[in-house]
Motif scaffolding. Sequence first.
Motif, mmCIF file in Angstrom:
data_model
loop_
_atom_site.group_PDB
_atom_site.id
_atom_site.type_symbol
_atom_site.label_atom_id
_atom_site.label_comp_id
_atom_site.label_asym_id
_atom_site.label_seq_id
_atom_site.Cartn_x
_atom_site.Cartn_y
_atom_site.Cartn_z
ATOM 1 N N SER A 165 42.105 -3.915 -107.644
ATOM 2 C CA SER A 165 43.324 -3.146 -107.400
ATOM 3 C C SER A 165 43.937 -2.768 -108.750
ATOM 4 O O SER A 165 43.438 -3.173 -109.797
ATOM 5 C CB SER A 165 44.306 -3.995 -106.592
ATOM 6 O OG SER A 165 44.597 -5.189 -107.280
ATOM 7 N N ASP A 209 46.652 -6.845 -110.895
ATOM 8 C CA ASP A 209 45.833 -8.056 -110.838
ATOM 9 C C ASP A 209 46.690 -9.287 -110.611
ATOM 10 O O ASP A 209 47.784 -9.392 -111.165
ATOM 11 C CB ASP A 209 45.084 -8.257 -112.156
ATOM 12 C CG ASP A 209 43.879 -7.359 -112.301
ATOM 13 O OD1 ASP A 209 43.497 -7.095 -113.451
ATOM 14 O OD2 ASP A 209 43.310 -6.935 -111.285
ATOM 15 N N PRO A 210 46.159 -10.242 -109.845
ATOM 16 C CA PRO A 210 46.845 -11.537 -109.776
ATOM 17 C C PRO A 210 46.648 -12.264 -111.106
ATOM 18 O O PRO A 210 45.683 -11.998 -111.825
ATOM 19 C CB PRO A 210 46.107 -12.255 -108.646
ATOM 20 C CG PRO A 210 44.747 -11.650 -108.650
ATOM 21 C CD PRO A 210 44.930 -10.216 -109.066
ATOM 22 N N ARG A 265 45.220 -11.878 -97.564
ATOM 23 C CA ARG A 265 46.225 -11.857 -98.640
ATOM 24 C C ARG A 265 46.425 -13.257 -99.210
ATOM 25 O O ARG A 265 46.446 -14.233 -98.460
ATOM 26 C CB ARG A 265 47.548 -11.330 -98.108
ATOM 27 C CG ARG A 265 47.500 -9.872 -97.685
ATOM 28 C CD ARG A 265 48.843 -9.416 -97.115
ATOM 29 N NE ARG A 265 48.669 -8.262 -96.253
ATOM 30 C CZ ARG A 265 48.418 -8.319 -94.950
ATOM 31 N NH1 ARG A 265 48.344 -9.479 -94.330
ATOM 32 N NH2 ARG A 265 48.267 -7.206 -94.253
ATOM 33 N N ASN A 305 51.320 -12.460 -104.551
ATOM 34 C CA ASN A 305 52.300 -11.389 -104.645
ATOM 35 C C ASN A 305 52.706 -11.286 -106.101
ATOM 36 O O ASN A 305 53.136 -12.269 -106.701
ATOM 37 C CB ASN A 305 53.511 -11.721 -103.759
ATOM 38 C CG ASN A 305 54.413 -10.540 -103.595
ATOM 39 O OD1 ASN A 305 54.872 -9.949 -104.574
ATOM 40 N ND2 ASN A 305 54.689 -10.186 -102.356
ATOM 41 N N ILE A 325 48.776 -8.956 -102.920
ATOM 42 C CA ILE A 325 47.410 -8.942 -103.425
ATOM 43 C C ILE A 325 46.498 -9.565 -102.373
ATOM 44 O O ILE A 325 46.792 -10.640 -101.845
ATOM 45 C CB ILE A 325 47.274 -9.757 -104.734
ATOM 46 C CG1 ILE A 325 48.317 -9.345 -105.766
ATOM 47 C CG2 ILE A 325 45.855 -9.663 -105.282
ATOM 48 C CD1 ILE A 325 48.153 -7.989 -106.351
ATOM 49 N N GLN A 357 50.784 1.469 -107.707
ATOM 50 C CA GLN A 357 50.656 0.014 -107.766
ATOM 51 C C GLN A 357 50.129 -0.468 -106.434
ATOM 52 O O GLN A 357 50.840 -0.444 -105.420
ATOM 53 C CB GLN A 357 51.996 -0.641 -108.077
ATOM 54 C CG GLN A 357 52.401 -0.505 -109.519
ATOM 55 C CD GLN A 357 53.456 -1.532 -109.879
ATOM 56 O OE1 GLN A 357 54.360 -1.804 -109.112
ATOM 57 N NE2 GLN A 357 53.322 -2.104 -111.063
ATOM 58 N N GLY A 394 47.580 -3.529 -104.402
ATOM 59 C CA GLY A 394 47.070 -4.890 -104.522
ATOM 60 C C GLY A 394 45.797 -5.130 -103.745
ATOM 61 O O GLY A 394 45.332 -6.254 -103.644
ATOM 62 N N ILE A 440 42.106 -5.462 -103.193
ATOM 63 C CA ILE A 440 40.823 -5.672 -103.866
ATOM 64 C C ILE A 440 39.769 -5.293 -102.832
ATOM 65 O O ILE A 440 39.606 -5.992 -101.829
ATOM 66 C CB ILE A 440 40.672 -7.139 -104.318
ATOM 67 C CG1 ILE A 440 41.845 -7.534 -105.218
ATOM 68 C CG2 ILE A 440 39.330 -7.355 -105.006
ATOM 69 C CD1 ILE A 440 42.039 -9.030 -105.361
#
Length: 182
Positions: free
Chosen positions: A96, A99-100, A127, A130, A136, A154, A156, A158
């Motif tokens: 995404s 990124d986390p 999920r 966040n 994310i 933006q 989230g 993937i």
Amino acid sequence: MARSSSGFVAGLTAAALAAVGFLAYQASATVPDTLGKPKQDASSTAPRTPKANADPKAVPAASGRGERVVYALRSDRVWLVGPRNKPKRVFEVTPSTVDPRPGEYSVTTRSGSVVGSDGVPIEHVVRFANVDGVAIGFSAAVDGSVPKPDPTQQTGGIRETRADGNAMWEFATVGTKIVVVP
């Protein structure tokens, strides 16, 4: 007379230390840069890679133990790891735009099918994080596409293939550990 001999000895000692220091400096200045480094085959231009990175199916060492999902940010790769630290499935993903952070998470929510933040119908949404208000998670596009996300948005999500999304859906239920590594 004892005073003058101790001063003389101290002076000689100081001079000897200065000479040794100067010689050590000269010696270090002439050492080749390659001394002590592993020799590389002259025909090879690529640097050596550590054995851990040689096998893309090998679970990253710094990802913990036990059943978990491991997501590597640099390689955009996911491992579904079973109870004996053996990968059940390994696959690449399309990251995404958000990124986390590296760390340990757990699956918080899942959705069978929704419309992604990019307007694409997606399924098997898992999920786990966040970041600054952006959820994310892993998902697969219903049409099977795995497009690169619009860098101006933006998002989230993937993205996985549908087959990988099905495997993730079966493996990662709510509470399953997700480990994000660099």
